[in-house]
Motif scaffolding. Sequence first.
Motif: not given
Length: 325
Positions: A225-226, A234-240, A244-253
């Motif tokens: 998702a963004v 997400w890995d749905i078998t592991r956690s809700s 992993e999460k990273r910033p990507a776009h300076i203006d909103k994604a």
Amino acid sequence: MQEDSSRSPTYTLPCEDYVHVVEFSPFCSGTPVSLLAYGGNQYVVVGTCLFQEEDMEIEGVEFNVLRAFHHELRVDALAWSPESRLDRIPTIRFCTAAADRKLRLLTSDLQDRHEVKVMEGHTSYINHLVFEPTEGKQIASVSDDHTCRVWDLDGNESTTLRLRSPGISVCWHPEEAFKLMVAEKKGTIRFYDLVTQQAILSLDCGQSPLMSADWCLTNTIKVGAVAGNDWLIWDITRSSYPQEKRPAHIDKARLFKWSRANENLFATTGCPGKICSQLLIHHLGHPQPVTIGSAAVGSGLSWHRRLPLCVIGGDRKLCFWMTEM
């Protein structure tokens, strides 16, 4: 976050008008070509694409228009039916959403038969829609009216799921026709069992607004998702919570889409800026995007069914980026 080193598109195709949505059919057409639809103000064009990576006799991309459909107002979202095929008796079927809060199911044999079925029920803007992928006899749509609705092809509503905030994205499990993923603006992604109409699992962004989410259909334990400036996986078998999460776009994604050719490849777009929209192609093994592109007032995002190639619409053109697997 990436500022520059932008790469021009691998291929471009001219269009007569501004392109607001563009979608490769995720289904086999029964022939070597891929079906592609793009739409904008009062029109949808359906055509076939073949790329030089698929056929050595082609230079770049070969695009053939099959039909241009008149559409009463601007197309805001579009989904392909698995019943669209070009072998045997050619059939084109897709569904659109527009600002009048209606869905339109368009069916054509590319000759004399051409039908439009209007489906009414949503009371606010429709954000996304999808066909049930195995038989194509149902359509799911999500809206700002805090519902996900499932329709049959006659326009009857068979299911209404009440959401807690606007519905942003909806995805159908590739094999299990009773499993649906619904992403909500406030940052929750739920998986529903359509038989019991109950949520069986939920994921949490930990931030809002969630702008787009996608289920990895080649490996259904992955969801992406963004939200805000970030992409989340997400890995749905592991956690809700996101793995992993990273910033990507300076203006909103704005959009998130998994590649159909490689489960570790995905693309994100930034919200359209004043001049251009940024496209980033990411590989889960790489800390930085593997491809950076931009398109003038870009809109929409879709991946080819077999190639590591994605398309976004723009001002009177389609832009295609090929990347490495």
